[in-house]
Design an enzyme around this catalytic site. Structure first.
Site, PDB file in Angstrom:
ATOM      1  N   ARG A 243      13.508  -3.716  -7.424  1.00 50.21           N
ATOM      2  CA  ARG A 243      12.108  -3.468  -7.782  1.00 50.21           C
ATOM      3  C   ARG A 243      11.892  -3.612  -9.283  1.00 50.21           C
ATOM      4  O   ARG A 243      12.679  -3.108 -10.086  1.00 50.21           O
ATOM      5  CB  ARG A 243      11.695  -2.051  -7.371  1.00 50.21           C
TER       6      ARG A 243
ATOM      7  N   LYS B 184       3.175   6.969   5.115  1.00 50.81           N
ATOM      8  CA  LYS B 184       2.410   5.728   4.980  1.00 50.81           C
ATOM      9  C   LYS B 184       1.959   5.161   6.326  1.00 50.81           C
ATOM     10  O   LYS B 184       1.365   4.083   6.383  1.00 50.81           O
ATOM     11  CB  LYS B 184       3.240   4.685   4.229  1.00 50.81           C
TER      12      LYS B 184
ATOM     13  N   PRO C  76       0.829  -1.208   0.000  1.00 46.98           N
ATOM     14  CA  PRO C  76       0.000   0.000   0.000  1.00 46.98           C
ATOM     15  C   PRO C  76       0.864   1.260   0.000  1.00 46.98           C
ATOM     16  O   PRO C  76       1.799   1.377   0.790  1.00 46.98           O
ATOM     17  CB  PRO C  76      -0.789  -0.127   1.305  1.00 46.98           C
ATOM     18  N   GLU C  77       0.554   2.174  -0.898  1.00 43.38           N
ATOM     19  CA  GLU C  77       1.264   3.445  -0.969  1.00 43.38           C
ATOM     20  C   GLU C  77       0.340   4.540  -0.439  1.00 43.38           C
ATOM     21  O   GLU C  77      -0.708   4.236   0.130  1.00 43.38           O
ATOM     22  CB  GLU C  77       1.736   3.682  -2.402  1.00 43.38           C
TER      23      GLU C  77
END
Length: 274
Positions: free
Chosen positions: A262, A59, A2-3
């Protein structure tokens, strides 16, 4: 993971469901997720307190409770919440359950168990790690100061934008989208960016994060918001997850590389490295 848009979406739903509820009991099934204090201390500090507000710092989800108490929650890779108005059995990936005095409950689920919880007092919570390390979000960053900082960094710009101690809220999805919108290659060295390029990156990061928040975030891979609700910004992604599909701007096939571990998506024609 989740960003920022996904975190803000979770908070929006939580506010509708648990504000003004009083915690009667906390069940903790994975004690290691409670940081700095024991799980028993965590329960002692938070049980019988009322949740009156929920916000975010980067976050982190920040729960404001009665008697100047604060609970921090970070979802990490797979964390999320489910709310039930009536008694509900524990599910296989439930790690904490917050029971409320009205019989409802909030279940924190996390298949990978990377999420964290912290207890704080309201007078100093921003001055203590981890929140003391969280940088401003893109729309609160001073352009000139940010540009000076980047001039000292010889790292690829994507790695910089993923660093929550430099700029908060951006994760893999939104960094790819921001750099594509800014026509900057993800491997471009941060110290070689012009002031105009940096300004454009901040502008696009702000726009993309805010647009995604309005649409409930991006539901790709495992992310859903509260009670499995999906966002819809994934339907508007330009490059992320679009490997070998035509670039929406020029038709060139989208590339994928590994950068800092990534998966990184970009258009080699629109985002030239040299």
């Amino acid at each position: 993971m989740p960003e920022l848009p996904e975190v803000k979406t979770v908070i929006l739903h939580l506010k509708k469901l648990i504000l003004d509820k009083t915690i009667s009991k906390i069940e903790i099934f994975i004690p290691k997720m409670i940081k700095e204090i024991s799980s028993e201390e965590f329960k002692k500090y938070l049980e019988n307190e009322t949740i009156f507000n929920i916000e975010n710092e980067g976050k982190f989800i920040v729960f404001f409770l009665s008697n100047n108490k604060i609970m921090l929650s970070h979802l990490r890779m797979e964390g999320g919440y489910n709310f039930y108005s009536k008694k509900r059995q524990k599910e296989i990936h439930d790690r904490l359950i917050f029971h409320f005095t009205d019989g409802s409950s909030l279940h924190y689920h996390d298949s990978r168990m990377f999420g964290t919880f912290h207890f704080r007092n309201s007078e100093n919570y921003l001055k203590i790690k981890p929140l003391s390390l969280v940088a401003p979000v893109p729309w609160k960053i001073d352009l000139d100061e940010f540009f000076k900082l980047l001039k000292r960094k010889k790292t690829a710009i994507k790695k910089i934008l993923l660093d929550q101690q430099i700029i908060a809220g951006l994760g893999n999805i939104y960094v790819d989208e921001t750099l594509f919108a800014s026509k900057v290659h993800p491997e471009f060295k941060a110290n070689q960016l012009s002031l105009e390029q940096v300004k454009l990156i901040l502008k696009n990061a702000t726009r993309i994060l805010q647009e995604s928040t309005k649409l409930g975030g991006s539901s790709i891979r495992s992310y859903t918001s509260l009670n499995e609700k999906e966002g819809s910004f994934q339907n508007f992604l330009q490059v992320h997850t679009k490997f070998n599909k035509p670039c929406p701007n020029c038709g060139e096939l989208i590339q994928k590389i590994k950068l800092g571990g990534r998966g990184t998506y970009f258009c080699k024609k629109c985002q030239q490295l040299n």
